[in-house]
Design a protein around this motif. Structure first.
Motif: not given
Ligand code: CAA
Length: 312
Positions: A257-269
């Motif tokens: 999901g997009p929220l899990q993916l954002a966490d995976f990429i890094g929220l600072d990134t």
């Protein structure tokens, strides 16, 4: 097209480690130098590589010998083994680097400093590639020329030759798994550099696409507004975290999901890329959500910090 004999990867975060691994294991580059300012980051990165190689061995994807050879081709260069402010760049030059992939944090000033140090210390034939996910390659090429000193203008023959060696090679996380590398020529990138970058990505086992040098290139001009909309849905209470992610996973077949993916990429990134998109286009459709900014302020950077939209 000749592949590099000595590749230097700058930054031993999740992207740099993945790039060093595919360059050694898949492309079989004879020497892969892995540099990070923080020696602890290199230790962590090498341990993670070991784990991935051992997993491939246990699954029968590669032999023990292939894993050992891949590991031996990777040489760490720590900040402490290099003296002086840009001693690290001198060491990469002395060890014969003929291609660099810079995979440092997604901040313009950090990357500009790196490119300046590289042009001061590397051979004039070396390809200078960046794994940036959104920052202008043309801008980084300008910084590379500035590294030659005030007497060399960006429009001079020497300046053009230097800028011509700068190119974007944008890999995706996890690098060993994702099959794409987006290649980005800046305005000044030479055809020869572009071909060397493409050949490198193909040798690493990737399919290649080409994007113009626009903020976020193709990949993040599409992905980041999508992730940002998901965060805004959460912020406005449209649905819960789990239901937002479930909608995309089960309704649209996304692996995460997009929220899990954002966490995976890094929220600072994610925030840094969104700021580059917003600043670079001045288009309100790219404005980062307030919630994303607050989470980064709180140090909740996603998977790498143990907390983001999810706890790890
Ligand atoms: N590094 C290396 N390999 C990894 C890994 C990692 N961090 N995480 C998982 N893998 C490997 C596993 O070892 C496994 O390999 P094998 O098949 O050889 O065993 C394979 O990936 C599948 O892993 P899992 O079975 O554990 O888990 P999964 O099926 O849920 O897949 C995933 C995990 C591949 C990460 C999958 O969830 C996925 O594809 N997610 C989307 C990732 C994505 O969109 N990435 C792009 C982000 S955008 C970006 O990177 C660019 C940018 O500019 C922001």
């Amino acid at each position: 097209m000749a592949l590099p004999r000595t590749l230097s990867v700058i930054g031993a975060g999740q992207m740099g480690v993945g790039i060093a691994l595919v360059a050694s294991l898949r492309a079989q580059i004879p020497k892969v130098l892995l540099y990070d300012r923080d020696p602890a980051q290199i230790t962590k990165g090498l341990a993670f590589m070991d784990k991935l190689l051992q997993k491939d061995v246990s699954k029968g994807k590669i032999s023990e010998e292939q894993a050992k050879a891949a590991k031996e081709r990777i040489i760490s260069v720590s900040h402490s083994s290099a003296t002086g402010e840009s001693g690290w760049a001198r060491e990469l030059g002395e060890r014969g680097t003929d291609m660099v992939v810079e995979a440092a944090s997604e901040r313009l000033s950090i990357k500009e400093n790196i490119f300046q140090a590289l042009t001061q210390n590397l051979s004039k034939d070396a390809v200078l590639a960046s794994n940036t996910s959104s920052i202008s390659i043309t801008k980084l090429a300008g910084a590379a020329v500035d590294g030659l000193g005030a007497s060399v203008s960006r429009a001079s023959e020497e300046g053009k030759a230097c800028a011509g060696r700068v190119v974007g090679v944008h890999f995706f996380n996890p690098v060993p798994v994702m099959k794409l590398c987006e290649v980005i020529p800046g305005l000044q990138t030479s055809d020869a550099t572009l071909e060397r970058a493409r050949a490198f990505a193909v040798a690493c086992g990737k399919e290649v696409t080409t994007s113009k040098d626009v903020p976020g290139f193709v990949s993040n001009a599409l992905l980041m507004p999508f992730l940002n909309e998901a965060i805004m849905c959460l912020e406005s209470g449209t649905a819960t975290r789990d239901d937002i992610d479930k909608t995309l996973r089960l309704g649209m077949g996304h692996p995460m999901g997009p929220l899990q993916l954002a966490d995976f990429i890094g929220l600072d990134t994610c925030l840094a890329i969104q700021e580059t998109l917003y600043d670079g286009t001045r288009d309100s459709k790219y404005r980062p959500s307030v919630l994303l900014g607050r989470m980064v302020d709180a140090g909740w950077l996603g998977k790498k910090s143990g907390k983001g939209f999810y706890d790890y």
